[in-house]
Write an enzyme that holds these catalytic residues in place. Structure first.
Site, PDB file in Angstrom:
ATOM      1  CD  GLU A 163     -34.523  22.119 -19.441  1.00 53.93           C
ATOM      2  OE1 GLU A 163     -35.112  21.023 -19.451  1.00 53.93           O
ATOM      3  OE2 GLU A 163     -35.111  23.196 -19.667  1.00 53.93           O
ATOM      4  CG  PHE A 191     -39.031  15.216 -23.227  1.00 53.92           C
ATOM      5  CD1 PHE A 191     -39.509  13.918 -23.427  1.00 53.92           C
ATOM      6  CD2 PHE A 191     -38.246  15.461 -22.120  1.00 53.92           C
ATOM      7  CE1 PHE A 191     -39.183  12.897 -22.549  1.00 53.92           C
ATOM      8  CE2 PHE A 191     -37.916  14.438 -21.234  1.00 53.92           C
ATOM      9  CZ  PHE A 191     -38.380  13.159 -21.448  1.00 53.92           C
ATOM     10  CG  HIS A 206     -42.689  13.612 -20.898  1.00 53.80           C
ATOM     11  ND1 HIS A 206     -43.595  14.242 -20.099  1.00 53.80           N
ATOM     12  CD2 HIS A 206     -41.477  13.995 -20.430  1.00 53.80           C
ATOM     13  CE1 HIS A 206     -42.957  14.958 -19.183  1.00 53.80           C
ATOM     14  NE2 HIS A 206     -41.671  14.830 -19.365  1.00 53.80           N
ATOM     15  CG  ASP A 241     -43.450  15.856 -25.833  1.00 58.60           C
ATOM     16  OD1 ASP A 241     -44.499  15.247 -26.073  1.00 58.60           O
ATOM     17  OD2 ASP A 241     -42.322  15.369 -26.065  1.00 58.60           O
ATOM     18  CG  PHE A 242     -40.828  20.058 -22.359  1.00 62.25           C
ATOM     19  CD1 PHE A 242     -42.074  19.572 -21.993  1.00 62.25           C
ATOM     20  CD2 PHE A 242     -39.707  19.401 -21.891  1.00 62.25           C
ATOM     21  CE1 PHE A 242     -42.200  18.462 -21.183  1.00 62.25           C
ATOM     22  CE2 PHE A 242     -39.830  18.287 -21.071  1.00 62.25           C
ATOM     23  CZ  PHE A 242     -41.072  17.819 -20.717  1.00 62.25           C
ATOM     24  CD  GLU A 257     -37.708  24.463 -20.956  1.00 60.33           C
ATOM     25  OE1 GLU A 257     -38.219  25.433 -20.349  1.00 60.33           O
ATOM     26  OE2 GLU A 257     -37.687  23.304 -20.498  1.00 60.33           O
TER      27      GLU A 257
HETATM   28  C1  LIG Z   1     -41.140  22.735 -19.485  1.00 57.22           C
HETATM   29  C2  LIG Z   1     -40.362  21.541 -19.077  1.00 57.22           C
HETATM   30  N1  LIG Z   1     -39.026  21.509 -19.313  1.00 57.22           N
HETATM   31  C3  LIG Z   1     -38.313  20.419 -18.976  1.00 57.22           C
HETATM   32  C4  LIG Z   1     -38.903  19.340 -18.387  1.00 57.22           C
HETATM   33  C5  LIG Z   1     -38.086  18.100 -18.071  1.00 57.22           C
HETATM   34  N2  LIG Z   1     -37.982  17.929 -16.637  1.00 57.22           N
HETATM   35  C6  LIG Z   1     -38.794  17.115 -15.956  1.00 57.22           C
HETATM   36  S1  LIG Z   1     -38.534  17.161 -14.337  1.00 57.22           S
HETATM   37  C7  LIG Z   1     -37.278  18.270 -14.507  1.00 57.22           C
HETATM   38  C8  LIG Z   1     -36.571  18.758 -13.306  1.00 57.22           C
HETATM   39  C9  LIG Z   1     -37.491  19.454 -12.392  1.00 57.22           C
HETATM   40  O1  LIG Z   1     -36.817  19.837 -11.255  1.00 57.22           O
HETATM   41  P1  LIG Z   1     -37.570  20.470 -10.037  1.00 57.22           P
HETATM   42  O2  LIG Z   1     -38.508  21.539 -10.476  1.00 57.22           O
HETATM   43  O3  LIG Z   1     -36.540  20.854  -9.044  1.00 57.22           O
HETATM   44  O4  LIG Z   1     -38.468  19.297  -9.460  1.00 57.22           O
HETATM   45  P2  LIG Z   1     -38.066  17.835  -8.964  1.00 57.22           P
HETATM   46  O5  LIG Z   1     -38.199  16.935 -10.137  1.00 57.22           O
HETATM   47  O6  LIG Z   1     -36.688  17.906  -8.409  1.00 57.22           O
HETATM   48  O7  LIG Z   1     -39.075  17.506  -7.949  1.00 57.22           O
HETATM   49  C10 LIG Z   1     -37.081  18.576 -15.842  1.00 57.22           C
HETATM   50  C11 LIG Z   1     -36.059  19.490 -16.352  1.00 57.22           C
HETATM   51  C12 LIG Z   1     -40.300  19.409 -18.162  1.00 57.22           C
HETATM   52  N3  LIG Z   1     -40.997  18.398 -17.601  1.00 57.22           N
HETATM   53  N4  LIG Z   1     -40.994  20.512 -18.514  1.00 57.22           N
END
Ligand SMILES: Cc1ncc(C[n+]2csc(CCOP(=O)(O)OP(=O)(O)O)c2C)c(N)n1
Lengths: 348, 340
Positions: B35, B89, B135, B91-92, B66
């Site tokens: 990502e 992370f 996180h 954590d995920f 993932e």
């Molecule tokens: C399971 C998981 N994978 C990766 C992340 C890291 N992460 C945090 S926000 C994000 C993007 C999320 O995008 P979206 O669902 O479009 O929501 P937005 O933040 O744009 O509101 C990512 C990849 C996470 N929080 N949880």
């Protein structure tokens, strides 16, 4: 939230919104925007420590959706849904407090029908579906409204939750706030599906697209979906298109988005849009604008003052909510740890 | 590894990027998937600039899936590629753990040794910057507990480079954890330890050997990543108190370099283990058990552990500081051990 009569508005539910409801909506949107900007400005001054996800640009989608809910309904937000939270009755002071002192982010007033914001992407969607299924089982007529982002639609949890929701006719409304990006990944690189709304089709229930900059439009479609769910007709997926920048306070959007694009997004701002609409209806004028601004300033000041009070750090709270019934071994570890902290002096 | 005339100062993230870059140049089978690893360059800078150089066929931005992309990397590795996949992370791990520990780590065994999975799973670990309970973990022990893969966690830029290259060249799956606070990123507190001399040419640092980062005679302090950095600072404080601490940077959890620890304890007779992970059933317990089993009679004081108590990591700054071990706490604990 609206009255019982308006709930019955059905297809024309938007027309059932009184000018006073729209004024309230505009006020909530302006207040949310001011709060977002205030937290960001505090952060730039180094006064807010901690990652914070702004929501400016998504106020109409979040607040429009929340306004379509009834008092018995439940909200399952994500980290991005601060505007929804404040419109839902979540104390403003908590939003100021959570990046500063105590772990107020996990706090919520007892009576608020609010699930803790989801941080792991899409992790709350199975909870939302299960919660709705339980309500159905107990003949409780509540509806669950869950938010997620466009990026969340790629997670397994999203698909498994939708499959379950469709299968069990769970009274769920899922609102996908499509702000076009998941951190740096544009929506076009997130999925080859033509639309996000069509994902619902695969799971046997309707998916609806709506302009998320338009509070009335969002309210109308969410309202219909909430009623559908309450009448036992099952889930609906709704995808408002919204704008957003940046991802979090730990993020630099200029790394992956052009200035022109950011500028164009800013022009779609939902706030001037509703303001103008209300002015045209004669429901808003300079005096009201001034009154709203003054009230917002005052509300935010009060919230910040309250947040400071919340923000006293007491190491004991670290251990407070880990278990519903803390085991003895845990309490022993806690006591030894706190004793050591006291003896060694609290580290800064 | 010897530093040469061609060393320069690099941050942790730049050292990692250089390692990946040099391996991608050398071996066309190496590619990166994860990502925000493309244009963004990895949210902790692990791939900065690689997209511009190698383009979207070798630096693949994935959707937030993932299980799918780690599973796909396993598939590609089985097909003869050498994927580097980033879990943003650690954590995920929860959403993709079956792919990691039931698949990636066991396929070699369950194929009777016929199928190799030469994959590097790199992932950001650690707290200290107020990113809350989901996180901020390191989860060192969670991964180190599972058979079938190597788990390494380099601290300093030169090791980040050398161990990354070693990991890419390994036929075993390797989890390479990098500490967010040691990447030398502009938006975090910048620590001196996150910048260091790194040789320009490619080199490997063996996976499974610890490094004595400070020699001493009075007490052995074992740490990894941020805890090593704090332990070194604590050692300076201890010096002023007349205590001469030896600091061991583990660098690798699996394999674990037990010999270096035992040798050190045989010299200092005292052991303090510091861990940025939950206390129970963790790395600190494994090392304590090692010394209890094979070095008990060398000890002149009970083994001491400093770790995060068994609580989720708080979001709030002061509360998070309470739970994380730091230089002061380490110095206190070491003093208590020596004066026992
Ligand atoms: C399971 C998981 N994978 C990766 C992340 C890291 N992460 C945090 S926000 C994000 C993007 C999320 O995008 P979206 O669902 O479009 O929501 P937005 O933040 O744009 O509101 C990512 C990849 C996470 N929080 N949880």
């Amino acid at each position: 939230m609206l009255t019982e009569e308006k709930m019955k508005g059905g297809k024309g539910a938007d027309t059932a919104l009184q000018p006073s409801d729209l004024e309230r909506a505009l006020y909530l949107m302006k207040r949310a925007r001011a709060l977002d900007e205030r937290v960001l400005s505090l952060q730039r001054q180094g006064k807010v420590i901690g990652t914070y996800a702004p929501f400016s640009g998504q106020e109409a989608a979040q607040i429009g959706a929340v306004m379509a809910m009834e008092s018995n309904d439940w909200l399952f937000p994500t980290y991005r849904d601060g505007a929804a939270l404040t419109a839902f009755g979540y104390p403003l002071s908590y939003l100021f407090a959570f990046p500063t002192g105590v772990d107020a982010r996990w706090k919520r007033p007892e009576k608020l029908h609010l699930w803790p914001p989801a941080i792991s992407i899409a992790s709350h969607l199975p909870h939302a579906v299960g919660f709705a299924m339980a309500a159905q089982f107990r003949h409780d007529p509540l509806v669950v409204l869950a938010f997620c982002g466009d990026g969340a639609t790629s997670e397994g949890d999203f698909h498994e939750a939708l499959n379950l929701a469709g299968l069990f006719h769970a009274p769920v409304v899922l609102v996908i706030e499509n702000n076009g990006y998941a951190i740096s990944l544009p929506r076009s690189r997130q999925t080859a599906s033509a639309t996000l709304a069509q994902k619902a089709e695969a799971y046997g229930f309707p998916g609806v697209q709506v302009d998320g900059h338009d509070l009335l439009a969002v309210y109308t479609v969410v309202r219909r979906a909430v009623e559908r769910a309450r009448q036992g007709e099952g889930p609906t997926l709704i995808k408002p298109e919204v704008s957003l920048c940046p991802h979090t306070t730990a993020d630099d959007p200029t790394k992956y988005r052009s200035k022109e694009e950011l500028e164009a997004e800013r022009k779609k701002d939902p706030l001037p849009r509703l303001t103008q609409y209300l002015r045209e209806q004669g429901a808003w004028d300079d005096t009201k604008e001034q009154q709203a601004t003054d009230r917002i300033v005052e509300e935010l000041h009060r919230a910040e003052r309250e947040a400071v009070k919340l923000a006293e750090a007491d190491p004991r709270v670290i251990f407070d909510n880990v278990y519903a019934h803390p085991p003895k071994t845990f309490l022993a570890q806690r006591n030894a740890f706190l004793r050591e902290l006291r003896e060694g002096g609290a580290p800064s | 590894m010897a530093t040469t005339a061609k060393s320069r100062m690099l941050t942790g993230s730049k050292a990692m990027v250089e390692a990946i870059d040099q391996e991608m140049e050398r071996d066309p089978r190496v590619f990166v998937m994860g990502e925000d690893v493309g244009k963004y360059g990895g949210i902790f800078g692990s791939t900065t600039g690689l997209f511009e150089k190698y383009g979207p066929t070798r630096i693949l931005d994935t959707p937030i899936s993932e299980t799918a992309f780690i599973g796909a990397a396993i598939g590609a590795a089985m097909e003869g590629m050498r994927p580097i996949v980033e879990l943003m992370f650690v954590d995920f791990f929860g959403v993709c753990m079956d792919q990691i520990y039931n698949q990636m780590a066991k396929i070699h065994y369950m194929s009777g040794g016929h199928v190799k999975v030469p994959l590097v799973l790199m992932t950001a670990v650690g707290g200290g910057y107020n990113d809350a309970a989901q996180h901020s973990q390191t989860l060192y022990a969670t991964f180190a507990h599972l058979p079938g893969m190597k788990v390494v966690a380099p601290t300093f830029p030169d090791d980040l480079k050398g161990m990354m290259i070693a990991a890419i060249r390994e036929d075993n799956p390797v989890i390479l954890m990098f500490h967010k606070g040691l990447q030398g990123l502009g938006w975090m507190d910048q620590l001196d330890a996150s910048i260091g001399e790194v040789p320009q040419e490619p080199y490997t640092v063996p996976l499974g050997r610890s490094r004595i980062v400070r020699e001493g005679n009075d007490v052995t302090i074992v740490g990894i990543q941020m805890m090593t950095v704090h332990a070194m600072k604590a050692a300076e404080q201890l010096k002023e108190a007349g205590i001469d601490a030896e600091v061991i940077d583990l660098r690798s959890l699996v394999p674990l370099d037990r010999e270096t620890i035992l040798r050190s304890v045989a010299k200092t007779h005292r052991l303090l283990v510091v861990d940025e992970d939950y206390q129970s059933y963790g790395m600190s317990a494994e090392i304590a058990a090692t010394v209890a089993e094979a070095g008990l009679y060398d000890l002149e004081a009970p083994i001491r552990r400093l770790a995060i108590p068994d609580v989720p990591i708080p979001y709030s700054d002061p509360l998070e500081n309470f739970v994380l071990p730091n230089a002061e706490k380490i110095a206190e604990a070491a003093k208590a051990l020596v004066n026992m």
